[in-house]
Design an enzyme around this catalytic site. Sequence first.
Site, PDB file in Angstrom:
ATOM      1  N   SER A  46      60.055  14.581  75.609  1.00 51.30           N
ATOM      2  CA  SER A  46      60.904  15.569  74.939  1.00 51.30           C
ATOM      3  C   SER A  46      61.376  16.659  75.897  1.00 51.30           C
ATOM      4  O   SER A  46      60.574  17.246  76.612  1.00 51.30           O
ATOM      5  CB  SER A  46      60.131  16.252  73.808  1.00 51.30           C
TER       6      SER A  46
ATOM      7  N   HIS B 210      66.919  12.608  72.030  1.00 54.88           N
ATOM      8  CA  HIS B 210      66.589  11.551  72.984  1.00 54.88           C
ATOM      9  C   HIS B 210      67.852  10.716  73.186  1.00 54.88           C
ATOM     10  O   HIS B 210      68.341  10.109  72.239  1.00 54.88           O
ATOM     11  CB  HIS B 210      65.468  10.655  72.452  1.00 54.88           C
TER      12      HIS B 210
ATOM     13  N   HIS C 297      59.127   5.724  69.627  1.00 57.48           N
ATOM     14  CA  HIS C 297      57.794   6.131  69.173  1.00 57.48           C
ATOM     15  C   HIS C 297      57.323   5.198  68.063  1.00 57.48           C
ATOM     16  O   HIS C 297      58.110   4.750  67.237  1.00 57.48           O
ATOM     17  CB  HIS C 297      57.820   7.562  68.636  1.00 57.48           C
TER      18      HIS C 297
ATOM     19  N   TYR D 283      55.630   6.083  65.550  1.00 55.84           N
ATOM     20  CA  TYR D 283      55.792   6.738  64.237  1.00 55.84           C
ATOM     21  C   TYR D 283      57.188   6.549  63.641  1.00 55.84           C
ATOM     22  O   TYR D 283      57.399   6.769  62.459  1.00 55.84           O
ATOM     23  CB  TYR D 283      55.434   8.235  64.308  1.00 55.84           C
ATOM     24  N   GLU D 284      58.145   6.154  64.475  1.00 60.28           N
ATOM     25  CA  GLU D 284      59.493   5.918  63.958  1.00 60.28           C
ATOM     26  C   GLU D 284      59.560   4.630  63.150  1.00 60.28           C
ATOM     27  O   GLU D 284      60.560   4.364  62.485  1.00 60.28           O
ATOM     28  CB  GLU D 284      60.493   5.856  65.112  1.00 60.28           C
TER      29      GLU D 284
ATOM     30  N   ALA E  79      55.178  15.400  75.682  1.00 57.53           N
ATOM     31  CA  ALA E  79      54.783  16.693  75.126  1.00 57.53           C
ATOM     32  C   ALA E  79      53.473  16.464  74.405  1.00 57.53           C
ATOM     33  O   ALA E  79      53.268  15.413  73.795  1.00 57.53           O
ATOM     34  CB  ALA E  79      55.842  17.185  74.148  1.00 57.53           C
TER      35      ALA E  79
ATOM     36  N   MET F 103      51.502  11.640  70.614  1.00 55.68           N
ATOM     37  CA  MET F 103      51.868  10.461  69.802  1.00 55.68           C
ATOM     38  C   MET F 103      52.605   9.394  70.612  1.00 55.68           C
ATOM     39  O   MET F 103      53.382   8.619  70.061  1.00 55.68           O
ATOM     40  CB  MET F 103      52.754  10.902  68.623  1.00 55.68           C
ATOM     41  N   SER F 104      52.377   9.362  71.909  1.00 58.49           N
ATOM     42  CA  SER F 104      53.104   8.384  72.735  1.00 58.49           C
ATOM     43  C   SER F 104      52.253   7.972  73.927  1.00 58.49           C
ATOM     44  O   SER F 104      51.030   8.087  73.903  1.00 58.49           O
ATOM     45  CB  SER F 104      54.424   9.004  73.219  1.00 58.49           C
TER      46      SER F 104
ATOM     47  N   ASN G  51      52.222  23.294  72.711  1.00 61.89           N
ATOM     48  CA  ASN G  51      51.640  24.115  71.638  1.00 61.89           C
ATOM     49  C   ASN G  51      50.133  23.924  71.676  1.00 61.89           C
ATOM     50  O   ASN G  51      49.657  22.940  72.242  1.00 61.89           O
ATOM     51  CB  ASN G  51      52.170  23.645  70.271  1.00 61.89           C
TER      52      ASN G  51
ATOM     53  N   HIS H  42      57.707  21.710  64.880  1.00 62.33           N
ATOM     54  CA  HIS H  42      58.368  20.932  65.935  1.00 62.33           C
ATOM     55  C   HIS H  42      59.267  21.828  66.804  1.00 62.33           C
ATOM     56  O   HIS H  42      59.491  21.562  67.977  1.00 62.33           O
ATOM     57  CB  HIS H  42      59.187  19.794  65.334  1.00 62.33           C
TER      58      HIS H  42
HETATM   59  N1  HPA Z   1      49.849  17.001  68.134  1.00 64.49           N
HETATM   60  C1  HPA Z   1      50.332  15.768  68.334  1.00 64.49           C
HETATM   61  N2  HPA Z   1      51.382  15.511  69.086  1.00 64.49           N
HETATM   62  C2  HPA Z   1      51.991  16.534  69.688  1.00 64.49           C
HETATM   63  C3  HPA Z   1      51.552  17.853  69.528  1.00 64.49           C
HETATM   64  C4  HPA Z   1      50.410  18.099  68.705  1.00 64.49           C
HETATM   65  O1  HPA Z   1      49.960  19.248  68.507  1.00 64.49           O
HETATM   66  N3  HPA Z   1      52.387  18.648  70.247  1.00 64.49           N
HETATM   67  C5  HPA Z   1      53.284  17.821  70.849  1.00 64.49           C
HETATM   68  N4  HPA Z   1      53.063  16.533  70.506  1.00 64.49           N
END
Ligand code: HPA
Length: 272
Positions: free
Chosen positions: A30, A61, A83, A85-86, A113, A211-212, A235, A247
């Site tokens: 990202s 993306h 991803h 999750y998509e 990220a 998540m990747s 974060n 997000h």
């Molecule tokens: N959790 C999961 N995936 C993420 C996060 C998070 O806090 N931040 C960026 N991708």
Amino acid sequence: MKIYDQINEAAAFVKSRTALLPDVGVVLGSGLGEFAETLEKKTVIPYGEIPHFKEVKVKGHAGRLVIGKVRGKAVGVLQGRYHYYEGFDINEVVFPVRLLCGLGIEKLLLTNAAGGIAPNLEPGDLMIIRDHINMMGINPLRGENDDRLGPRFPDMSRVYDENLSDITADNMRSLDIAVKKGVYLALSGPSYETPAEIKMLSALGADVVGMSTVPEAIAARHMGSRVAAISCITNMAAGISKKELDHKEVTETANRVKDSFIELLSAVIPRY
Ligand code: HPA
């Protein structure tokens, strides 16, 4: 059609567009898309044109394979990733990385990220991934193994190449970026974690959560590429800070760090 044949078809297509064969592969997480624009002598191929690629859905993306040079080094950059999750099948998620391996890359740099769990991390940090925990509930190697791609039971004791990590750390120091290293734990998402889950993940040894990356690292190791990976801590994970996860914070932090992250990529890739 077997994955092996799909890779060969996709690779033949790419080779019909450019004579430059990448030595290093890069997956941009990202906010890092801009890095692809900095390549010299570039050939840009939208994912939609490459055989066996899926259409990319996530906003921000671009979904393009960019082949070119970084300070003389031939690279294949995946600008945008699929991803899990998509809703993509896990073989679809890792297909672009398999294509890079099929094109002959020997090193792969994965970026992402991630949410920070370890107390030494804060938003904006870059962390070299030294190992991972796969809690996505899937594995891209599930199913019949094709021995032409790699072994049935690939060793995972050194997924992230120490030599490549040392080079990365060295360049971070030169660029005045704090060198942090840790364990990336992958979940399928897309919901962020609960504070109770983060407490559990911390106890399990995770420094960051995302998540990747993990399926891509597994697929690349399977095909024999060396792997390096860097997380941008966008974060603090749920419950680590009192802030609710959004997000927007992820994209804002990724944007804030983008310039130095890109500078780091430009410096390390020619040394890989
Ligand atoms: N959790 C999961 N995936 C993420 C996060 C998070 O806090 N931040 C960026 N991708």
